[in-house]
Design an enzyme around this catalytic site. Sequence first.
Site, PDB file in Angstrom:
ATOM      1  N   HIS A 118       1.333  -2.581 -12.925  1.00  0.00           N
ATOM      2  CA  HIS A 118       2.099  -1.868 -11.904  1.00  0.00           C
ATOM      3  C   HIS A 118       3.543  -2.343 -11.791  1.00  0.00           C
ATOM      4  O   HIS A 118       4.459  -1.538 -11.646  1.00  0.00           O
ATOM      5  CB  HIS A 118       1.401  -2.024 -10.551  1.00  0.00           C
ATOM      6  N   ASP A 141       7.491   2.397  -7.461  1.00  0.00           N
ATOM      7  CA  ASP A 141       6.497   2.426  -6.389  1.00  0.00           C
ATOM      8  C   ASP A 141       7.060   3.255  -5.225  1.00  0.00           C
ATOM      9  O   ASP A 141       7.435   4.410  -5.422  1.00  0.00           O
ATOM     10  CB  ASP A 141       6.137   0.982  -5.998  1.00  0.00           C
ATOM     11  N   TYR A 158       3.653   3.357   4.997  1.00  0.00           N
ATOM     12  CA  TYR A 158       2.334   3.966   4.777  1.00  0.00           C
ATOM     13  C   TYR A 158       1.839   4.688   6.022  1.00  0.00           C
ATOM     14  O   TYR A 158       1.115   5.681   5.925  1.00  0.00           O
ATOM     15  CB  TYR A 158       1.320   2.893   4.373  1.00  0.00           C
TER      16      TYR A 158
END
Length: 317
Positions: free
Chosen positions: A295, A103, A230
């Site tokens: 994921h 990730d 982010y």
Amino acid sequence: MEGIEHRMVKVNGINIHIAEKGEGPVILFLHGFPELWYSWRHQILALSSMGYRAVAPDLRGYGDSDAPDSVESYTCFHVIGDLVELINVVDPDEGKVFVVGHDWGAILGWYLCMFRPDKVKALVNLSVPFLRSHPENKPIGFWRSYYGSDHYISRFQEYGEIEGEFAEIGVERVLKGYLSDFPVLLPKGKLFKRPIDEENTLPCWLSEEEANYYVTKFQKTGFTGPLNFYRNLNRNWELLKPWVGSKIKTPAKFIMGDKDLVYGVPGMKDYIHNGGFQEDVPSLQQVVVMEGVGHFINMEKPDEINQYIYDFFTQFH
């Protein structure tokens, strides 16, 4: 956990917590969102028994590591600065390690190979392939154009907003919601698709005790540090301009699940399988897509991932 040692190391002006076990060549494990060193627990135990020294930090902003207050302190340069100094600390003789990322940790693995290839012997990345920097389109605009303003990356941008919504439903619900079924969309008032009084059903690969480890840590730290990664996506896009068109020349292997939300991103399958990925990463030796896997691949299929990592890295020493 079974002989895993913990310590704090001073790097790049902050304190970083690391978990480590074993002796031999160092493997540096880099976690993603919303995770911790703990996501690598299966890999630490397995690879340390196979002749490696496994080292897994909490990235800045996470867990027991320091969390700088400023949003601007979470750019790719800040975090890679942490990792370069950490490599020098954990492997002072050679200053070069094997790297495994998942990730956000995979994104950082690609950046580390781009900025400091002298620090990485070989790379195994999970879930997120190398992502080309578009010369004109900023990342936030890209995600919003495809998924709208409810897309999780868009919803993370406003400082304090999503933190407030997470606080309303509680850390436990947020963490278990993410680890159970990572949501692409986070509409206001319906963050995890189910009524607030409905219990999360954990996946079979995550016990209640394991999930509670994350909950306990995030209850202490909150989510702002992790979300700040982010909030720097557009800033990173600007900072990375000198590297547009750069190739990743470090030997690499890539593994993801076909149920991973990243695999479903528009254009992703074509990029991975039809030459784009190989063009950007000329030393990419293998791409593995695991059927029926989501994921959090290193927790969902630990034995297979451990073997993939071991088989790949044994080529290089």
